[in-house]
Write an enzyme that holds these catalytic residues in place. Sequence first.
Site, mmCIF file in Angstrom:
data_model
loop_
_atom_site.group_PDB
_atom_site.id
_atom_site.type_symbol
_atom_site.label_atom_id
_atom_site.label_comp_id
_atom_site.label_asym_id
_atom_site.label_seq_id
_atom_site.Cartn_x
_atom_site.Cartn_y
_atom_site.Cartn_z
ATOM 1 N N SER A 158 42.555 26.620 23.568
ATOM 2 C CA SER A 158 43.307 27.720 24.141
ATOM 3 C C SER A 158 42.929 29.017 23.262
ATOM 4 O O SER A 158 43.919 29.968 22.900
ATOM 5 C CB SER A 158 44.954 27.503 23.877
ATOM 6 O OG SER A 158 45.661 28.257 24.883
ATOM 7 N N SER B 263 50.117 30.627 27.045
ATOM 8 C CA SER B 263 48.557 30.548 27.423
ATOM 9 C C SER B 263 48.392 29.698 28.690
ATOM 10 O O SER B 263 47.171 29.586 29.132
ATOM 11 C CB SER B 263 48.019 29.320 26.209
ATOM 12 O OG SER B 263 47.495 30.225 25.310
ATOM 13 N N LYS C 103 46.100 31.468 31.087
ATOM 14 C CA LYS C 103 44.742 31.340 30.959
ATOM 15 C C LYS C 103 44.207 30.561 32.278
ATOM 16 O O LYS C 103 43.076 30.692 32.547
ATOM 17 C CB LYS C 103 44.136 30.472 29.668
ATOM 18 C CG LYS C 103 44.431 31.279 28.423
ATOM 19 C CD LYS C 103 44.058 30.561 27.232
ATOM 20 C CE LYS C 103 43.820 31.310 26.064
ATOM 21 N NZ LYS C 103 45.190 31.631 25.275
#
Length: 408
Positions: free
Chosen positions: A155, A97, A100
């Site tokens: 997340s 993640s 991101k």
Amino acid sequence: MKSLLDAVYGPRVRECSRLSRRAVLGLTAAALPLSTATSAAAATVVGGERLARTGVQVRGAGGLPKKLTARSWLVADCESGEVLAAFDAHRRLAPASTLKMLFADTVLKKFDRAERYKVTDADLADIPAGSSLVGIKPGITYTVEQLWQGVFLRSGNDAVHVLSHMNGGIAKTVAEMQAKAADLQALDTHVVSPDGFDHKGQLSSAYDLTLFARHGLKDPDFRAYCGTRTADFPAGGKKTFQIQNTDRLLTGAWGLKTYDGLIGVKNGYTSHAGNTFTGAATRGGRTLLVTVMHPDEGGNAVYEHTAALLDWGFTHGRSARPVGLLVEPLSAGGASATPVPARKTVQAAAAGAPGSASGGGSAWRIAEGAAGALALLGAGAWTLRRRRARTAGAPADDGAETGGGRRR
């Protein structure tokens, strides 16, 4: 989407004599062996030749933490971009993640934070099984601010997919993220999905993740979201529930102490990638960035490694001489200098086992004139072909599906 070479040089290659000094800098993150006719510029590596070497890279400072088991890490000064120490900085690994951050760099400014959006079933239909979720439900209207809180704090892949559909779809968003990575000169990064979930060929590096964080922190909204500890999230009607940031150095969860001065940025986990984290902290007017990828130990190790490297940066790191540089985006003029190794070929970023610190410095040269531009252009084309072939053969990032791991 235009090729990277088109983006950097434009359609008229024959006019390369007009290329500015900055346009040719930071061309590639891999080794560029050239012919003997161009041996004066034997290789070019984004951020500096030393960052392509395996093993610990540090100059003029001791005291690095002794028990670092991460497969890759990097410490940099956020303002100057100087890399103070690194270990396999360009090694290509599954980012989880932390990708991101690139998603936010790409999409964040496209929508006003007060804009409202009613989620549909189609917006949530393509979320990978096993994803971390903030709890978005079809039929509920959310503000863009709330969706970004879902991205940064929890997340949430559901929040990423809703924003991606608002942006025109997953494929369009992935293409824009890849183009953004090229502009940031994050050439170790290959984007398959905007959420960072385990997908075949989805890769990045400690160097690239640090670029994403540094770029994002220049935006006040990005900085505010990644530093938010808790927020109230819609549950339907007038009901809400509280969400907490999964960054343990920010919240002090799971037995960890909060890190004094921490301002973000993003953590990540999948059963395939293990733990990754990029953190930023400010002390005494100085902001440092640390990225840690894939330590051997459990969930707290990535934060403990980050805290230890930040501590080093704020103490011993003050005397460190830079071993590389976080380059500027091409759209902002690119880097002002290119590190060029003297008469040798740079090791590939992902090659070999960890080694000891390397000695010596790189020769910093400015690439000027039509001859230099032509040499770098040819080398860049060679590297892109090689990188595409390497990406096509990358191993599957399917650990989350097979291991049942939940990502965050």
